[in-house]
Design a protein around this motif. Structure first.
Motif, PDB file in Angstrom:
ATOM      1  N   GLY A 115      92.967  82.360  44.549  1.00 12.71           N
ATOM      2  CA  GLY A 115      94.369  82.394  44.141  1.00 12.71           C
ATOM      3  C   GLY A 115      95.245  81.359  44.795  1.00 12.71           C
ATOM      4  N   GLY A 116      94.648  80.409  45.505  1.00 10.93           N
ATOM      5  CA  GLY A 116      95.441  79.357  46.118  1.00 10.93           C
ATOM      6  C   GLY A 116      95.871  79.633  47.539  1.00 10.93           C
ATOM      7  N   VAL A 117      95.553  80.822  48.075  1.00 12.44           N
ATOM      8  CA  VAL A 117      95.869  81.139  49.470  1.00 12.44           C
ATOM      9  C   VAL A 117      94.706  80.665  50.335  1.00 12.44           C
ATOM     10  N   ARG A 193     103.393  91.721  54.467  1.00 14.29           N
ATOM     11  CA  ARG A 193     102.819  92.569  53.419  1.00 14.29           C
ATOM     12  C   ARG A 193     103.527  92.356  52.082  1.00 14.29           C
ATOM     13  N   ARG A 194     102.857  92.808  51.026  1.00 13.49           N
ATOM     14  CA  ARG A 194     103.349  92.705  49.652  1.00 13.49           C
ATOM     15  C   ARG A 194     103.480  91.258  49.191  1.00 13.49           C
ATOM     16  N   ARG A 195     102.597  90.415  49.701  1.00 11.28           N
ATOM     17  CA  ARG A 195     102.563  89.011  49.288  1.00 11.28           C
ATOM     18  C   ARG A 195     101.188  88.629  48.728  1.00 11.28           C
ATOM     19  N   GLY A 196     100.344  89.613  48.498  1.00 13.01           N
ATOM     20  CA  GLY A 196      99.035  89.338  47.931  1.00 13.01           C
ATOM     21  C   GLY A 196      97.992  88.890  48.925  1.00 13.01           C
ATOM     22  N   LEU A 197      98.267  89.029  50.233  1.00 13.24           N
ATOM     23  CA  LEU A 197      97.321  88.514  51.231  1.00 13.24           C
ATOM     24  C   LEU A 197      96.085  89.408  51.361  1.00 13.24           C
ATOM     25  N   ALA A 204      88.136  86.403  48.916  1.00  8.53           N
ATOM     26  CA  ALA A 204      87.298  85.450  49.645  1.00  8.53           C
ATOM     27  C   ALA A 204      86.015  86.113  50.130  1.00  8.53           C
ATOM     28  N   VAL A 205      86.121  87.345  50.618  1.00  5.96           N
ATOM     29  CA  VAL A 205      84.939  88.050  51.101  1.00  5.96           C
ATOM     30  C   VAL A 205      83.992  88.375  49.942  1.00  5.96           C
ATOM     31  N   THR A 206      84.544  88.746  48.774  1.00  5.05           N
ATOM     32  CA  THR A 206      83.657  89.037  47.643  1.00  5.05           C
ATOM     33  C   THR A 206      82.966  87.767  47.148  1.00  5.05           C
ATOM     34  N   ARG A 207      83.651  86.625  47.204  1.00  2.55           N
ATOM     35  CA  ARG A 207      82.983  85.369  46.824  1.00  2.55           C
ATOM     36  C   ARG A 207      81.850  85.063  47.789  1.00  2.55           C
ATOM     37  N   TRP A 208      82.100  85.280  49.059  1.00  2.15           N
ATOM     38  CA  TRP A 208      81.064  85.077  50.084  1.00  2.15           C
ATOM     39  C   TRP A 208      79.882  86.006  49.830  1.00  2.15           C
ATOM     40  N   GLY A 209      80.139  87.289  49.537  1.00  2.00           N
ATOM     41  CA  GLY A 209      79.065  88.241  49.298  1.00  2.00           C
ATOM     42  C   GLY A 209      78.278  87.928  48.040  1.00  2.00           C
TER      43      GLY A 209
END
Length: 250
Positions: A115-117, A193-197, A204-209
């Motif tokens: 998502g660009g973060v 919080r409430r910024r999509g972090l 990122a963790v699911t892409r790694w997994g």
């Protein structure tokens, strides 16, 4: 993530999760698993009650209590699903206190979008990661790292608003065990919080997994954590089962 049902039953999923959050010391009691990790987290310092302990339940309760007291720890037990009801009654009869329910959620693993973060991935947690996760309030860094890194494939995700030594503003931990990804320690600093972090570190963790062959993902969340439960529901997770801890009288 879809709504398909998990291919593992309660006991098998709990044993797999125990391999992803391993205590430095473990010892079986029949089908149960006693774990000691210097008092850092309930999962690493309770007996996993899954299966037959190989002795009458009152004797098993006493054996668990003696094992933990010999290590200077408050005896505890993790009791998952309906299969643990008889054992739970035995611990209750011995006067052990009950904690709130923890929900175990699962979903087929779909790699999250970028998502660009910017999300950093590391093989060990630095002190900033431990601080944001809240673990520095619970244990010395060495004790926490001994549990958190005790797995063959583990990653620590961070989002930073400022360069180190400033701590991250969002963190998560991922571990691959077999074809499952376990996501733990998702935390976001209150002012961010409430910024999509949280979504960003989880993606990122699911892409790694997914890159390591995982096809399913599990996580745990306390029943009282309504914001996290809503986040995971939107992400497609469904409840697999619940567990709770019991603790011997002080």
């Amino acid at each position: 993530m879809g709504q398909s049902r998990s291919p593992l039953g309660v006991a098998d999923l709990e044993r797999l999760a125990a391999r992803g959050w391993r205590a430095p010391e473990e010892e079986p009691l029949g089908g149960w698993l006693m774990r000691a990790g210097g008092g850092f987290t309930g999962r690493a310092n309770t007996a996993l009650v899954a299966g037959d302990p190989g002795c009458p339940l009152p004797e098993a309760v006493e054996a668990v209590a003696a094992w933990y007291r010999a290590r200077g720890l408050r005896p505890g037990a993790q009791l998952p699903g309906v299969q643990a009801r008889r054992a739970d009654a035995a611990f209750a009869a011995a006067g052990w206190d009950r904690d709130e329910d923890v929900l175990v959620l699962t979903a087929p693993l779909v790699a999250g979008p970028d998502g660009g973060v910017p999300v950093e991935l590391a093989g060990t947690p630095d002190d900033g990661w431990l601080s944001t996760s809240g673990y520095l309030r619970r244990a010395e860094p060495a004790t926490a790292r001994a549990v958190l890194t005790n797995a063959p494939e583990v990653v620590f995700a961070s989002v930073r608003a400022d360069p180190p030594p400033a701590p991250p503003v969002a963190v998560a931990r991922g571990v691959v065990t077999g074809d499952w990804l376990g996501v733990t320690a998702v935390a976001v600093a209150e002012e961010h919080r409430r910024r999509g972090l949280a979504t960003a570190v989880m993606a990122a963790v699911t892409r790694w997994g997914a890159a390591r062959g995982a096809g399913w993902v599990y996580l745990q969340v306390t029943s009282s954590n309504a914001p996290a439960r809503a986040l995971y529901r939107r992400a497609g997770f469904v409840e697999h089962h619940r567990y709770h801890y019991r603790w011997a009288p002080s």
